[in-house]
Scaffold this motif. Structure first.
Motif, short mmCIF file in Angstrom:
data_model
loop_
_atom_site.label_atom_id
_atom_site.label_comp_id
_atom_site.label_asym_id
_atom_site.label_seq_id
_atom_site.Cartn_x
_atom_site.Cartn_y
_atom_site.Cartn_z
N THR A 131 0.83 -1.21 0.00
CA THR A 131 0.00 0.00 0.00
C THR A 131 0.86 1.25 0.00
O THR A 131 0.59 2.21 -0.74
N LEU A 132 1.91 1.26 0.81
CA LEU A 132 2.80 2.42 0.89
C LEU A 132 3.59 2.63 -0.39
O LEU A 132 3.67 3.74 -0.92
N PHE A 133 4.18 1.56 -0.91
CA PHE A 133 5.13 1.67 -2.01
C PHE A 133 4.45 1.91 -3.35
O PHE A 133 5.00 2.62 -4.20
N GLU A 134 3.28 1.31 -3.57
CA GLU A 134 2.64 1.42 -4.89
C GLU A 134 1.58 2.53 -4.95
O GLU A 134 0.96 2.73 -5.99
N HIS A 135 1.43 3.26 -3.87
CA HIS A 135 0.47 4.36 -3.87
C HIS A 135 0.89 5.42 -4.90
O HIS A 135 2.08 5.67 -5.11
N LYS A 136 -0.08 6.04 -5.54
CA LYS A 136 0.22 7.02 -6.59
C LYS A 136 1.00 8.22 -6.05
O LYS A 136 1.70 8.90 -6.81
#
Length: 424
Positions: free
Chosen positions: A368-373
């Protein structure tokens, strides 16, 4: 733009806090063996809540650790009888691998339960896991209490703390950022200066008519009469000399602590900057709870990998006992996860990784943290080992498992040339 300081167990260890799972198990056996060895010679046998021994050695060889206990018992044809099978498995793994990961071992056993690979039942596993959780909390409470008495205690620790603070509150280095983020910032800077530079070029105003900072003065001097100003701005933003023309600082810093301890309290007070004052705000999210908090932020201990191919099958079992120690379920019991989501949705951000292995036991949250826009950069600070090698490559392999979009990973994760060893 904001910054997230992602804190894992390695951060505690670098501060001299013996908070790893291995430290916990070693301490357990030191205390248990001390009890065993202090028993009156005429008493035989030993029992506590986790194990019992029917026949004790009269002569002891070696130190007070699990391996020495097994060796001394073997000499008299005795052995440890575990009441807690999960604890037995942890100790066997530690003896054979010199490493233990309680949460990963739990999840492996949980999958064995639903696949009927052993006689282990989920109710037994959860009950035994809960015992280990309580013992771990007791141990970590002791460690943190002892640590809080004196850090920083000497010049070396003062220097270490200062170096960590400098990294936490450092300016952004645009070479760290994804191509999309660099292009967005290039556009912002271009729009900020274009009209005035155009007026200077057309003779409507002179360079001296503007009250410019030293950085802007240098920038204007470079850009005047340059045909492709936007491209030049991008070159400057990503150059080693970027700080001569721009200064980009975090507006807000969020410490996301995956530990149960509170090492971040030594770093959450921003220093006064000579140019901007104390203009960075800070906040802390203890994503896995706080020691001895039984109300609004209880310990979250378990596994968090909903991306795992077996997870959907577990969820579809329609048996809530299997979901009892799944982290994403426990996140709903307090507001920490919600506060984290609010932060990452509010603005673009960069992630600094301090001592977190980025293993799969936290994969759902890390994904969730890394692939968030809004995630513009993931910067892993690695550990230098005694033999001169480091764990950067290992961290990258772990980080990659938290990305489903590998192109995004290669764009966001900072390469080794632009990061550094945080610990040694």
């Amino acid at each position: 733009m904001n910054r997230i300081i992602l804190i894992g167990n390695g951060f505690d260890l670098a501060h001299g806090m013996a908070t790893s799972y291995g430290n916990f198990i070693d301490d357990y056996w030191r205390n248990a063996i001390e009890e065993i060895r202090n028993k009156p010679y005429w008493e035989n046998g030993f029992e506590n809540d986790e194990f019992y021994i029917q026949l004790l050695p009269k002569i002891w060889e070696g130190s007070n650790d699990y391996e020495a206990l097994e060796h001394n018992l073997h000499n008299i044809k005795s052995k440890i009888h575990f009441k807690n099978e999960f604890f037995d498995i942890l100790n066997r793994h530690k003896s054979s691998l010199n490493w233990v990961d309680i949460e990963n071992d739990y999840y492996s056993l949980l999958k064995n339960c639903y696949k009927k690979r052993s006689g282990y039942y989920i109710e037994q596993l959860n009950e035994e896991f809960s015992v280990i959780e309580s013992l771990l909390e007791e141990y970590l409470t002791r460690v943190e209490k002892e640590f809080s008495k004196g850090f920083p205690r000497n010049d070396e620790e003062i220097s270490f703390k200062r170096s960590i603070c400098e990294i936490i509150y450092s300016d952004f280095n645009l070479r760290d950022f994804s191509e999309t983020s660099i292009n967005n910032l290039t556009e912002i800077e271009f729009q900020r200066v274009y009209s005035e530079i155009k007026s200077i070029e057309e003779g409507h105003i002179s360079l001296s008519d503007n009250e410019l900072s030293e950085r802007d003065l240098r920038l204007y001097q470079v850009l005047i009469n340059i045909q492709n100003k936007k491209q030049k701005i991008k070159e400057l933003l990503t150059s080693e000399a970027a700080n001569n023309y721009f200064r980009h600082r975090p507006k807000e810093i969020l410490f996301v602590n995956f530990n149960y301890t509170s090492t971040e309290v030594y770093y959450d007070n921003p220093p006064i900057d000579s140019e901007f004052g104390r203009d960075i705000s800070t906040d802390v999210v203890h994503i896995h709870g706080i020691l001895n908090n039984k109300t609004d932020n209880k310990l979250i201990f378990g596994f968090g990998d909903e991306i795992d191919k077996d997870y959907l099958e577990i969820e579809n079992l329609n048996d809530n006992e299997y979901l009892k120690n799944i982290k994403s379920m426990k996140y709903l019991e307090n507001d920490s996860y919600k506060r984290l989501l609010e932060f990452i949705n509010s603005n673009n951000y960069q992630v600094f990784i301090f001592g977190h292995s980025c293993g799969i036991s936290d994969r759902t949250l890390l994904n969730t943290l890394f692939e968030h826009k809004n995630c513009s950069s993931v910067k892993p600070y690695y550990r230098k080992k005694n033999d001169g090698t480091d764990n950067y490559s290992e961290m990258i392999r772990n980080i990659s498992r938290n990305f489903t979009d590998k192109a995004s990973m290669r764009d966001k994760v900072v390469n080794k040339k632009y990061t550094q060893a945080l610990f040694s």
